[in-house]
Each structure stands twice: as C-alpha cells, then as structure tokens.
Design a protein around this motif. Structure first.
Motif, PDB file in Angstrom:
ATOM      1  N   SER A 123      19.322  55.574  30.289  1.00 14.08           N
ATOM      2  CA  SER A 123      20.776  55.745  30.330  1.00 14.08           C
ATOM      3  C   SER A 123      21.454  54.522  30.931  1.00 14.08           C
ATOM      4  CB  SER A 123      21.134  57.005  31.127  1.00 14.08           C
ATOM      5  OG  SER A 123      20.553  58.157  30.551  1.00 14.08           O
ATOM      6  N   LEU A 124      21.164  53.390  30.361  1.00 17.48           N
ATOM      7  CA  LEU A 124      21.681  52.132  30.883  1.00 17.48           C
ATOM      8  C   LEU A 124      23.203  52.100  30.878  1.00 17.48           C
ATOM      9  CD1 LEU A 124      19.082  49.817  29.221  1.00 17.48           C
ATOM     10  CD2 LEU A 124      19.635  49.767  31.659  1.00 17.48           C
ATOM     11  N   GLU A 125      23.747  51.534  31.927  1.00 21.02           N
ATOM     12  CA  GLU A 125      25.179  51.392  32.102  1.00 21.02           C
ATOM     13  C   GLU A 125      25.521  49.919  32.261  1.00 21.02           C
ATOM     14  OE1 GLU A 125      25.435  55.592  34.645  1.00 21.02           O
ATOM     15  OE2 GLU A 125      25.855  53.667  35.609  1.00 21.02           O
ATOM     16  N   SER A 126      26.783  49.602  32.069  1.00 17.66           N
ATOM     17  CA  SER A 126      27.205  48.220  32.213  1.00 17.66           C
ATOM     18  C   SER A 126      26.908  47.688  33.611  1.00 17.66           C
ATOM     19  CB  SER A 126      28.698  48.072  31.905  1.00 17.66           C
ATOM     20  OG  SER A 126      29.485  48.867  32.772  1.00 17.66           O
ATOM     21  N   GLU A 127      26.933  48.556  34.591  1.00 16.66           N
ATOM     22  CA  GLU A 127      26.649  48.165  35.968  1.00 16.66           C
ATOM     23  C   GLU A 127      25.196  47.744  36.172  1.00 16.66           C
ATOM     24  OE1 GLU A 127      30.266  50.562  35.814  1.00 16.66           O
ATOM     25  OE2 GLU A 127      28.229  50.913  35.083  1.00 16.66           O
ATOM     26  N   ASP A 128      24.347  48.048  35.213  1.00 14.42           N
ATOM     27  CA  ASP A 128      22.943  47.655  35.301  1.00 14.42           C
ATOM     28  C   ASP A 128      22.722  46.207  34.891  1.00 14.42           C
ATOM     29  OD1 ASP A 128      22.023  50.224  36.147  1.00 14.42           O
ATOM     30  OD2 ASP A 128      22.141  50.910  34.065  1.00 14.42           O
TER      31      ASP A 128
END
Length: 124
Positions: free
Chosen positions: A85-90
C-alpha cells in the motif's frame, strides 16, 4: 568489514507493493541485527524496520507498521523489506544498515555499516 548492497527500488504507483533486498558480504558472521532507514529530500533519515539475525525479533516504526514486513534469509545473508500500500510519503532513498553490537535498533548510531541506498519513488 561488512559490505551492504541494496536493490529492488524503482518507480511504483501509489497503492502498489515493493520488496527491497539488502545483500551482506564480508564478515557477515559479525552481524547481529540489520535494519532499514529512509531519507526523503530535505528531511532527516528515519527508521523503518529492523530484525535481529538470531531469534528474528523485529522492530517497526509506528508510521509504517501496518504496511511493512522485514524478513531475512540466513543462507543468502540477505534482509528484505516488503512494503505494501505504497503512499507518496514513502518516496525516499532507502538505506540498509547492519550492526555488530547490541543496542537500540531504531537509532542510526547503533549501526556500523551502511549501504549506498536505493531510490523508491511512488507516483500519485
């Protein structure tokens, strides 16, 4: 000495998954724990996860605990970081680290060896 080489980074879409690898070489018998840190541009390096080589005790940052899993393959002297569930914050450069001493595995100062990092970019 211990050498660490990260791999598996790249460009992924938000919501996707990625598995990073860190292969250790050299005096790997001295390693008692390995961890992952990450650093985004303009930000400080932050702890992500760590694992003890014998016993497999793990540590996770609260911010990613529900989405990441750290594991190891003793035969390959390799540690993995599965991120779901990758997010931009990653988006960050992810660094692998190893330590030959006991200590707080969430702190950078505990680690003796560092890889060069692998870039993870999450697109929106």
């Amino acid at each position: 000495q211990v050498q660490l080489v990260e791999s598996g980074g790249g460009l992924v879409q938000a919501g996707g998954s990625l598995r990073l690898s860190c292969a250790a070489s050299g005096r790997t018998f001295s390693i008692i724990a390995m961890g992952w840190f990450r650093q985004a541009p303009g930000k400080e390096r932050e702890f992500v996860a760590a694992i003890v080589w014998i016993g497999s005790s793990t540590n996770y940052a609260d911010s990613v605990k529900d989405r990441v899993t750290i594991s190891r393959d003793n035969a390959k002297n390799t540690v993995y970081l599965q991120v779901n569930s990758l997010e931009s914050e990653d988006t960050a450069v992810y660094y692998c680290a190893a330590t030959s001493r006991w200590g707080d595995r969430t702190r950078e100062s505990t680690y003796d060896y560092w890889g060069q990092g692998t870039q993870v970019t999450v697109s929106s």
